[in-house]
Design a protein around this motif. Structure first.
Motif, PDB file in Angstrom:
ATOM      1  N   ASP A   1      17.030 -40.095  24.920  1.00  0.00           N
ATOM      2  CA  ASP A   1      17.666 -41.358  25.057  1.00  0.00           C
ATOM      3  C   ASP A   1      17.923 -41.956  23.731  1.00  0.00           C
ATOM      4  OD1 ASP A   1      17.396 -41.277  27.669  1.00  0.00           O
ATOM      5  OD2 ASP A   1      15.063 -42.016  27.727  1.00  0.00           O
ATOM      6  N   PHE A   2      18.698 -43.196  23.610  1.00  0.00           N
ATOM      7  CA  PHE A   2      19.121 -43.789  22.627  1.00  0.00           C
ATOM      8  C   PHE A   2      18.063 -44.374  21.538  1.00  0.00           C
ATOM      9  CE2 PHE A   2      20.379 -47.555  20.167  1.00  0.00           C
ATOM     10  CZ  PHE A   2      21.457 -47.266  19.527  1.00  0.00           C
ATOM     11  N   ALA A   3      17.067 -45.102  22.050  1.00  0.00           N
ATOM     12  CA  ALA A   3      16.084 -45.493  21.048  1.00  0.00           C
ATOM     13  C   ALA A   3      15.297 -44.351  20.185  1.00  0.00           C
ATOM     14  CB  ALA A   3      15.157 -46.227  21.598  1.00  0.00           C
ATOM     15  N   PRO A   4      14.791 -43.394  21.114  1.00  0.00           N
ATOM     16  CA  PRO A   4      14.218 -42.299  20.183  1.00  0.00           C
ATOM     17  C   PRO A   4      15.340 -41.544  19.371  1.00  0.00           C
ATOM     18  CG  PRO A   4      13.991 -41.962  22.721  1.00  0.00           C
ATOM     19  CD  PRO A   4      14.607 -43.246  22.326  1.00  0.00           C
ATOM     20  N   ALA A   5      16.343 -41.408  19.936  1.00  0.00           N
ATOM     21  CA  ALA A   5      17.549 -40.611  19.333  1.00  0.00           C
ATOM     22  C   ALA A   5      17.668 -41.350  17.737  1.00  0.00           C
ATOM     23  CB  ALA A   5      18.778 -40.372  19.989  1.00  0.00           C
ATOM     24  N   VAL A   6      18.014 -42.682  17.845  1.00  0.00           N
ATOM     25  CA  VAL A   6      18.371 -43.401  16.445  1.00  0.00           C
ATOM     26  C   VAL A   6      17.170 -43.254  15.558  1.00  0.00           C
ATOM     27  CG1 VAL A   6      18.914 -45.554  15.583  1.00  0.00           C
ATOM     28  CG2 VAL A   6      20.000 -44.515  17.399  1.00  0.00           C
ATOM     29  N   THR A   7      15.959 -43.570  16.286  1.00  0.00           N
ATOM     30  CA  THR A   7      14.709 -43.567  15.418  1.00  0.00           C
ATOM     31  C   THR A   7      14.350 -42.064  14.786  1.00  0.00           C
ATOM     32  OG1 THR A   7      13.595 -45.276  16.909  1.00  0.00           O
ATOM     33  CG2 THR A   7      12.079 -43.969  15.285  1.00  0.00           C
ATOM     34  N   THR A   8      14.707 -41.020  15.401  1.00  0.00           N
ATOM     35  CA  THR A   8      14.410 -39.881  14.836  1.00  0.00           C
ATOM     36  C   THR A   8      15.082 -39.523  13.702  1.00  0.00           C
ATOM     37  OG1 THR A   8      13.606 -39.060  17.119  1.00  0.00           O
ATOM     38  CG2 THR A   8      14.390 -37.294  15.524  1.00  0.00           C
ATOM     39  N   VAL A   9      16.523 -39.907  13.991  1.00  0.00           N
ATOM     40  CA  VAL A   9      17.531 -39.425  12.817  1.00  0.00           C
ATOM     41  C   VAL A   9      17.255 -40.165  11.688  1.00  0.00           C
ATOM     42  CG1 VAL A   9      19.973 -39.798  12.134  1.00  0.00           C
ATOM     43  CG2 VAL A   9      19.544 -38.787  14.439  1.00  0.00           C
ATOM     44  N   ALA A  10      16.874 -41.756  11.869  1.00  0.00           N
ATOM     45  CA  ALA A  10      16.407 -42.340  10.708  1.00  0.00           C
ATOM     46  C   ALA A  10      15.172 -41.881   9.937  1.00  0.00           C
ATOM     47  CB  ALA A  10      16.373 -43.659  11.080  1.00  0.00           C
TER      48      ALA A  10
ATOM     49  N   GLY B   1      25.618 -36.528   9.175  1.00  0.00           N
ATOM     50  CA  GLY B   1      24.829 -37.329  10.014  1.00  0.00           C
ATOM     51  C   GLY B   1      25.523 -37.773  11.352  1.00  0.00           C
ATOM     52  N   ILE B   2      26.756 -37.980  11.289  1.00  0.00           N
ATOM     53  CA  ILE B   2      27.407 -38.504  12.733  1.00  0.00           C
ATOM     54  C   ILE B   2      27.135 -37.134  13.736  1.00  0.00           C
ATOM     55  CG2 ILE B   2      29.460 -39.250  14.243  1.00  0.00           C
ATOM     56  CD1 ILE B   2      30.287 -40.241  11.239  1.00  0.00           C
ATOM     57  N   ALA B   3      27.490 -35.939  13.434  1.00  0.00           N
ATOM     58  CA  ALA B   3      27.247 -34.990  14.265  1.00  0.00           C
ATOM     59  C   ALA B   3      25.720 -34.771  14.794  1.00  0.00           C
ATOM     60  CB  ALA B   3      27.588 -33.605  13.704  1.00  0.00           C
ATOM     61  N   THR B   4      24.752 -35.007  13.677  1.00  0.00           N
ATOM     62  CA  THR B   4      23.418 -35.085  14.116  1.00  0.00           C
ATOM     63  C   THR B   4      22.951 -36.150  15.342  1.00  0.00           C
ATOM     64  OG1 THR B   4      22.823 -34.064  11.871  1.00  0.00           O
ATOM     65  CG2 THR B   4      21.128 -35.033  13.365  1.00  0.00           C
ATOM     66  N   ALA B   5      23.495 -37.325  14.936  1.00  0.00           N
ATOM     67  CA  ALA B   5      23.127 -38.547  15.687  1.00  0.00           C
ATOM     68  C   ALA B   5      23.930 -38.290  17.224  1.00  0.00           C
ATOM     69  CB  ALA B   5      23.831 -39.845  15.130  1.00  0.00           C
ATOM     70  N   VAL B   6      25.177 -37.739  17.123  1.00  0.00           N
ATOM     71  CA  VAL B   6      25.699 -37.570  18.387  1.00  0.00           C
ATOM     72  C   VAL B   6      24.654 -36.578  19.291  1.00  0.00           C
ATOM     73  CG1 VAL B   6      27.685 -36.405  19.764  1.00  0.00           C
ATOM     74  CG2 VAL B   6      27.971 -38.064  17.597  1.00  0.00           C
ATOM     75  N   THR B   7      24.386 -35.489  18.460  1.00  0.00           N
ATOM     76  CA  THR B   7      23.643 -34.336  19.350  1.00  0.00           C
ATOM     77  C   THR B   7      22.410 -34.927  19.841  1.00  0.00           C
ATOM     78  OG1 THR B   7      24.722 -32.761  17.896  1.00  0.00           O
ATOM     79  CG2 THR B   7      22.693 -32.037  19.186  1.00  0.00           C
ATOM     80  N   MET B   8      21.770 -35.813  19.108  1.00  0.00           N
ATOM     81  CA  MET B   8      20.430 -36.411  19.381  1.00  0.00           C
ATOM     82  C   MET B   8      20.732 -37.157  20.524  1.00  0.00           C
ATOM     83  SD  MET B   8      17.804 -35.382  17.393  1.00  0.00           S
ATOM     84  CE  MET B   8      16.652 -36.691  17.861  1.00  0.00           C
ATOM     85  N   LEU B   9      21.648 -37.951  20.677  1.00  0.00           N
ATOM     86  CA  LEU B   9      22.027 -38.807  21.715  1.00  0.00           C
ATOM     87  C   LEU B   9      22.302 -37.923  23.145  1.00  0.00           C
ATOM     88  CD1 LEU B   9      24.406 -41.611  19.971  1.00  0.00           C
ATOM     89  CD2 LEU B   9      22.019 -41.902  20.944  1.00  0.00           C
ATOM     90  N   PHE B  10      22.968 -36.788  22.717  1.00  0.00           N
ATOM     91  CA  PHE B  10      23.213 -36.200  23.941  1.00  0.00           C
ATOM     92  C   PHE B  10      21.943 -35.360  24.609  1.00  0.00           C
ATOM     93  CE2 PHE B  10      26.173 -33.428  26.391  1.00  0.00           C
ATOM     94  CZ  PHE B  10      25.355 -32.245  26.527  1.00  0.00           C
ATOM     95  N   THR B  11      20.762 -35.379  23.807  1.00  0.00           N
ATOM     96  CA  THR B  11      19.721 -34.570  23.982  1.00  0.00           C
ATOM     97  C   THR B  11      18.613 -35.634  24.534  1.00  0.00           C
ATOM     98  OG1 THR B  11      20.087 -33.149  22.140  1.00  0.00           O
ATOM     99  CG2 THR B  11      17.633 -33.093  23.175  1.00  0.00           C
TER     100      THR B  11
END
Length: 432
Positions: free
Chosen positions: A39-48, A27-37
């Motif tokens: 912005d924060f808001a869509p990244a967190v929303t997408t992971v959830a 989960g953390i690796a996925t969230a970090v990669t999303m944040l790298f790819t």
């Protein structure tokens, strides 16, 4: 694979090295990669969304049912009756107790759907019994550990349900039926090794029992074995789905353990339900996190990059399949089956399909491969349970484990290169 893919891989393995639990590492690796790819808001929303979407499947409802039925039957006196049945049928053969161990673990693993439960339930009786009759304790533990993994292939199997979800729609009924021949082949291969080992060591055999005694022992175990036929027969005939089969398995196991065998008291059900909820929660968290990781891997083109790389290594499909198996054997030694299936199915399945392998055939191959990982150090969960039951160490278990391990590898190669082993029964029943 771009920099996002490297971030994912490096973060994931770094967290594993720091002993972060596998579900949190994913989960953390996925969230970090999303944040790298992004912005924060869509990244967190997408992971959830991907976490929730990963477990939002009617098919996955079968898992808590089969987990609960397995726990009930694990306490319901099933192990004792299966051991007595196996002893009556094959105890008189060379290496009789070892063969009984293999057969009992195979049957109990299939009924309970858990290799760990089979190792604990069967091993706690058979390992001391084998040692008492002159068998080496470490050999007895090695036999228990390896034979317990056959329950991953012989239904009802939760990991086959998980593969059905990860593969994007392979029929659970077809997978359940496809697992029988490979699972039986593994058990037979282990039995051959046990018989040869026992004959070389001069281990004793039990006396042949009268037919009347054999009949009584088989009759006593028959209600337990009937669960397999109820579940598979109902699914194949279309009477009920895999999820409904799980609910029926719970009802049947309750009747058998509480009313027929009287081994489980209703006062114990609160503890069993709590344990079932804990196990289900762990599995579902792994599924949700792994689904999110699979999505981000696809987003940054990791499966495509690996597929292209493997297909450019050689034009020989036999060699590429061998490389995939080697990769999975290494992965299985370091990662539990559930996340491994969810993460690596989207990576290797396209390669297998490009080589002409059906998703059904590949599913049996990957499950058998990762089952071997359950008895592979350093992370093999079944290996740790077997050592705890036998009161020994992994180091002492390695030597007697090697011939049994090699027998499983031989069956893996047969399953990989002979599609009919996996596909014959599903085709026979019109499920292929």
């Amino acid at each position: 694979m771009d920099y996002s893919g490297l971030v994912l891989v490096i973060t994931f393995f770094a967290l594993l090295l720091l002993n972060v639990p596998i579900s949190f590492s994913i989960g953390i690796a996925t969230a970090v990669t999303m944040l790298f790819t992004i912005d924060f808001a869509p990244a967190v929303t997408t992971v959830a969304q991907r976490l929730a979407g990963g477990v939002n499947s009617f098919v996955l409802l079968a898992i808590p049912f089969f987990v609960l039925s397995g726990l009930i039957m694990g306490r319901g006196g099933i192990a004792k009756r299966l051991i007595e049945c196996a002893m009556a049928l094959i105890g008189f053969l060379p290496g009789g107790l070892a063969l009984v161990n293999v057969m009992s673990c195979t049957l109990f693993g299939a009924i309970s759907g858990s290799a760990v439960a089979a190792t604990s339930a069967i091993g706690s009786f058979m390992i001391p019994q084998m040692e008492k009759n002159g068998y080496d304790k470490n050999f007895a533990a090695a036999v228990t550990c390896t034979s317990a993994t056959t329950g991953m292939l012989i239904p009802p199997s939760n990991i086959l349900i998980i593969y059905a979800v990860a593969s994007g729609g392979v029929s659970i009924a077809a997978l359940f039926v496809a697992g029988y021949l490979p699972g039986i082949l593994v058990a037979l291969a282990l039995m051959l090794v046990c018989a040869g080992y026992a004959k070389a060591k001069g281990y004793p055999t039990a006396a042949r029992l009268p037919f009347s005694v054999v009949f009584e022992k088989v009759k006593a175990a028959l209600p337990s074995l009937l669960l397999i036929f109820i579940v598979i027969g109902g699914i194949i005939s279309g009477v009920f789905t895999a999820t409904e089969a799980g609910a029926i398995a719970v009802i049947y196991s309750l009747i058998l353990s509480v009313i027929v065998y009287k081994e489980v008291k209703m006062s114990e059900m609160s503890e069993i339900l709590l344990k079932s909820a804990e196990t289900t929660a762990i599995v579902m968290l792994l599924i949700g996190a792994s689904s999110a990781m699979s999505w981000i891997m696809s987003y940054v083109n990791i499966p495509q990059a690996i597929s292209e790389f493997l297909l450019t290594l050689s034009e020989n499909p036999l060699l590429i399949l061998l490389l995939i198996n080697i990769c999975l054997l290494v992965i299985g030694a370091f990662m539990d089956m559930t996340p491994a299936v969810l993460i690596f199915t989207p990576i290797f399945l396209p390669v297998a399909e490009a080589l002409g392998m059906s998703p059904l055939h590949f599913g049996i191959m990957i499950v058998l491969n990762l089952s071997i990982g359950l008895v592979s150090p350093p992370v093999g969960s079944v290996l740790f349970v077997g050592c705890a039951v036998a009161k020994t160490s992994i180091e002492k278990l390695i030597r007697p484990l090697i011939p049994l391990y090699m027998a499983m590898i031989v069956v893996l190669m047969l399953v990989t290169y002979v599609p009919a082993i996996s596909e014959f029964l599903p085709n026979l029943f019109g499920l292929g």
